[in-house]
Design an enzyme around this catalytic site. Structure first.
Site, mmCIF file in Angstrom:
data_model
loop_
_atom_site.group_PDB
_atom_site.id
_atom_site.type_symbol
_atom_site.label_atom_id
_atom_site.label_comp_id
_atom_site.label_asym_id
_atom_site.label_seq_id
_atom_site.Cartn_x
_atom_site.Cartn_y
_atom_site.Cartn_z
ATOM 1 N N GLY A 179 -5.649 -3.393 -2.454
ATOM 2 C CA GLY A 179 -4.687 -3.314 -3.552
ATOM 3 C C GLY A 179 -3.894 -2.030 -3.514
ATOM 4 O O GLY A 179 -4.350 -1.015 -2.968
ATOM 5 N N VAL A 192 0.829 -1.214 0.000
ATOM 6 C CA VAL A 192 0.000 0.000 0.000
ATOM 7 C C VAL A 192 0.864 1.265 0.000
ATOM 8 O O VAL A 192 0.626 2.202 -0.781
ATOM 9 C CB VAL A 192 -0.973 -0.018 1.208
ATOM 10 C CG1 VAL A 192 -1.712 1.297 1.329
ATOM 11 C CG2 VAL A 192 -1.966 -1.173 1.059
ATOM 12 N N GLY A 234 -2.616 -13.999 -4.210
ATOM 13 C CA GLY A 234 -2.175 -12.880 -3.374
ATOM 14 C C GLY A 234 -3.306 -12.094 -2.730
ATOM 15 O O GLY A 234 -3.077 -11.070 -2.093
ATOM 16 N N LYS A 242 -13.232 -2.329 10.237
ATOM 17 C CA LYS A 242 -13.768 -1.323 9.310
ATOM 18 C C LYS A 242 -15.184 -0.918 9.716
ATOM 19 O O LYS A 242 -15.544 0.258 9.631
ATOM 20 C CB LYS A 242 -13.771 -1.882 7.882
ATOM 21 C CG LYS A 242 -12.374 -2.098 7.299
ATOM 22 C CD LYS A 242 -12.454 -2.867 5.982
ATOM 23 C CE LYS A 242 -11.084 -3.188 5.423
ATOM 24 N NZ LYS A 242 -11.136 -4.203 4.355
ATOM 25 N N LYS A 276 -6.643 0.242 9.795
ATOM 26 C CA LYS A 276 -7.986 0.086 10.389
ATOM 27 C C LYS A 276 -7.947 -0.510 11.785
ATOM 28 O O LYS A 276 -8.720 -0.129 12.660
ATOM 29 C CB LYS A 276 -8.875 -0.771 9.479
ATOM 30 C CG LYS A 276 -8.447 -2.202 9.348
ATOM 31 C CD LYS A 276 -8.496 -2.676 7.930
ATOM 32 C CE LYS A 276 -7.471 -1.903 7.128
ATOM 33 N NZ LYS A 276 -6.886 -2.633 6.031
ATOM 34 N N GLY A 282 -10.707 0.444 0.761
ATOM 35 C CA GLY A 282 -9.674 0.795 -0.228
ATOM 36 C C GLY A 282 -9.921 2.105 -0.941
ATOM 37 O O GLY A 282 -9.957 3.178 -0.332
ATOM 38 N N ARG A 340 12.196 -0.898 7.737
ATOM 39 C CA ARG A 340 13.161 -1.679 8.522
ATOM 40 C C ARG A 340 14.547 -1.657 7.886
ATOM 41 O O ARG A 340 15.560 -1.576 8.540
ATOM 42 C CB ARG A 340 12.679 -3.120 8.653
ATOM 43 C CG ARG A 340 11.787 -3.322 9.867
ATOM 44 C CD ARG A 340 11.543 -4.795 10.056
ATOM 45 N NE ARG A 340 10.602 -5.282 9.061
ATOM 46 C CZ ARG A 340 9.307 -5.438 9.279
ATOM 47 N NH1 ARG A 340 8.800 -5.161 10.446
ATOM 48 N NH2 ARG A 340 8.501 -5.867 8.329
ATOM 49 N N ASP A 368 -10.925 -8.120 10.093
ATOM 50 C CA ASP A 368 -10.696 -6.957 9.216
ATOM 51 C C ASP A 368 -12.013 -6.201 8.979
ATOM 52 O O ASP A 368 -12.073 -4.974 9.095
ATOM 53 C CB ASP A 368 -10.092 -7.458 7.888
ATOM 54 C CG ASP A 368 -9.893 -6.358 6.878
ATOM 55 O OD1 ASP A 368 -8.877 -5.653 6.959
ATOM 56 O OD2 ASP A 368 -10.770 -6.192 5.996
HETATM 57 N N1 HSE Z 1 -7.447 -7.717 3.481
HETATM 58 C C1 HSE Z 1 -8.444 -6.743 3.173
HETATM 59 C C2 HSE Z 1 -9.465 -7.319 2.208
HETATM 60 C C3 HSE Z 1 -7.889 -5.477 2.567
HETATM 61 O O1 HSE Z 1 -9.338 -8.470 1.801
HETATM 62 O O2 HSE Z 1 -10.398 -6.624 1.883
HETATM 63 C C4 HSE Z 1 -7.301 -4.597 3.590
HETATM 64 O O3 HSE Z 1 -8.219 -4.281 4.590
#
Ligand code: HSE
Length: 422
Positions: A302, A14, A187, A205, A105, A134, A45, A201
């Site tokens: 993405g 990102v 991916g 959100k 988030k 996104g 890092r 996740d």
């Molecule tokens: N991993 C999340 C998704 C994207 O699959 O929507 C980032 O929050």
């Protein structure tokens, strides 16, 4: 033309996407926004991500204190993810008078009150469009475009990984494990997919979206959460037979002083616009008392879509007045968080195929105040058969109590699934 220097913390997918847009579209942003944004430092890092992108090593920085002390840098983009060290780093940056744009988030859902207060105390901004859905500008829409509305409900498909997996199961008739493996190969899903597939996740959100929609803090802990790991290929086939798709839905509603917020799989009628949102796409379908129904659709993850949201926040932060429109102290003491909620339900039950079985199940549902909307018996083996039941709206407590009793009926081999219906 204003010239502004910024930094990026975390040049992963990102952060790299945001860097690419800022570089590729630098002149375009200069001509359209009258501002020249230069990425002057990158904290990571090591130098590997800079080398991979052909970025001068002179931009590399590994010391947050040096970055915080750098008076030339006005704003920092945080794309590290996770709570720590992101929280410590952002705290130092806000205290040193730098605005922060974040895509994080989990950090916001868990610590936004503290971070927002800190930003306000230091006269800087905290921006988070990229934290939810996104590239879809839902944060800005809720915060800046719907002031004339009382938002009544928000229904969202806000996790692309799970939507990809469920879409794959739906279109290719494969099971959860196969679809997850495919998502990992492409991916979409992480090697450890827990945050996505268990609904964390989406719950982070939803905590953010519900807080904005209802102008009060909706803590992450008050969001009911259930993931997609128990959804089987048979559930999808049965849902199709009844005219539905299965989606991981994020739902929040406000009724007077009561707010309910939940993330769980749900049957969505194929005639509903959310049923058509497939693959890794996201959508948010909301209702405001003035505007009516609105639907936002787009890529929820993405490098480029999320980078687009970050760059938008960066331009806004550098051009406009400071803001941290998450709401600061807007915690409404009168708000109650729903401990129960109502929904239609889908149940799949394997039973003995003999007279009176459906009647026994109907009696249990009726005793618990649950009304059946439709029932379908799948062709069985002779001894056993599968019943698919759709109920009218009932409370979660009633259906859970009824399920407990149905499971104990001697004529019932198993309650295979219980999924809420939108
Ligand atoms: N991993 C999340 C998704 C994207 O699959 O929507 C980032 O929050």
């Amino acid at each position: 033309m204003q010239k502004k220097k910024i930094a990026i913390m975390g040049l992963g997918t990102v952060g790299g996407g945001a860097y690419d847009i800022l570089t590729r579209n630098r002149e375009y942003i200069m001509s359209t926004q009258d501002i020249d944004i230069e990425v002057a430092a990158i904290l990571d890092r090591d130098e590997t991500p800079l080398i991979r992108r052909g970025i001068a090593k002179s931009l590399f920085c590994s010391d947050i204190d040096k970055l915080a002390a750098n008076g030339d840098i006005e704003l920092v983009i945080e794309t590290m993810g996770g709570v720590e060290p992101a929280k410590t780093f952002i705290t130092k940056l806000l205290r040193s008078g730098k605005s922060v744009v974040t895509a994080n988030k989990e950090l916001l859902a868990k610590h936004w009150t503290e971070l927002t207060r800190l930003a306000e105390q230091n006269g800087v901004g905290l921006y988070f469009e990229a934290s939810c859905v996104g590239g879809v500008p839902i944060i800005r829409a809720l915060g800046e475009s719907l002031q004339g509305d009382r938002i009544q409900s928000v229904y969202g498909i806000i996790n692309g990984t799970t939507n990809y997996i469920l879409s794959k199961m739906s279109t290719e008739n494969i099971d959860y494990t196969g679809a997850l493996a495919d998502a990992q190969k492409l991916g979409f899903a992480e090697a450890d997919p827990k945050s996505d597939v268990e609904g964390y996740d989406a719950a982070y959100k939803l905590s953010i979206l519900a807080s904005l929609a209802f102008h009060t803090v909706v803590p992450y802990e008050s969001v009911y959460r259930e993931g997609i790991t128990k959804i089987t290929g048979a559930d999808i086939v049965n849902a199709h037979a009844l005219g539905y798709e299965i989606k991981l839905l994020a739902v929040c509603k406000r009724d007077g002083d009561t707010v309910e917020a939940r993330v769980h799989p749900a049957l969505v009628s194929r005639s509903h616009p959310l049923a058509a949102v497939s693959g890794a796409y996201n959508a948010v379908y909301l209702n405001g008392d003035s505007v009516g129904d609105l639907m936002f659709f787009g890529a929820g993850a993405g490098a480029s879509p999320t980078g687009s949201a970050i760059v938008s926040d960066t331009v806004k932060a550098l051009k406009g007045p400071r803001c941290c429109d998450f709401g600061g102290d807007r915690s409404d003491d009168n708000i109650k968080f729903a401990g129960d909620f109502t929904s239609g339900y889908y149940m799949c039950v394997t039973v003995d195929d003999k007279p009176g079985v459906l009647g026994k199940i109907c009696t249990v549902l009726s005793d618990n105040g649950v009304s059946i909307k439709s029932a379908l018996q799948r062709e069985g083996t002779g001894e056993r058969t599968t019943l698919l039941l759709l109920t009218h709206r009932a409370s979660e407590r009633s259906i859970t109590a009824a399920m407990g009793e149905i499971e104990k009926l001697p004529v019932v081999a198993a309650v295979e699934s219980m999924i809420r219906v939108l």
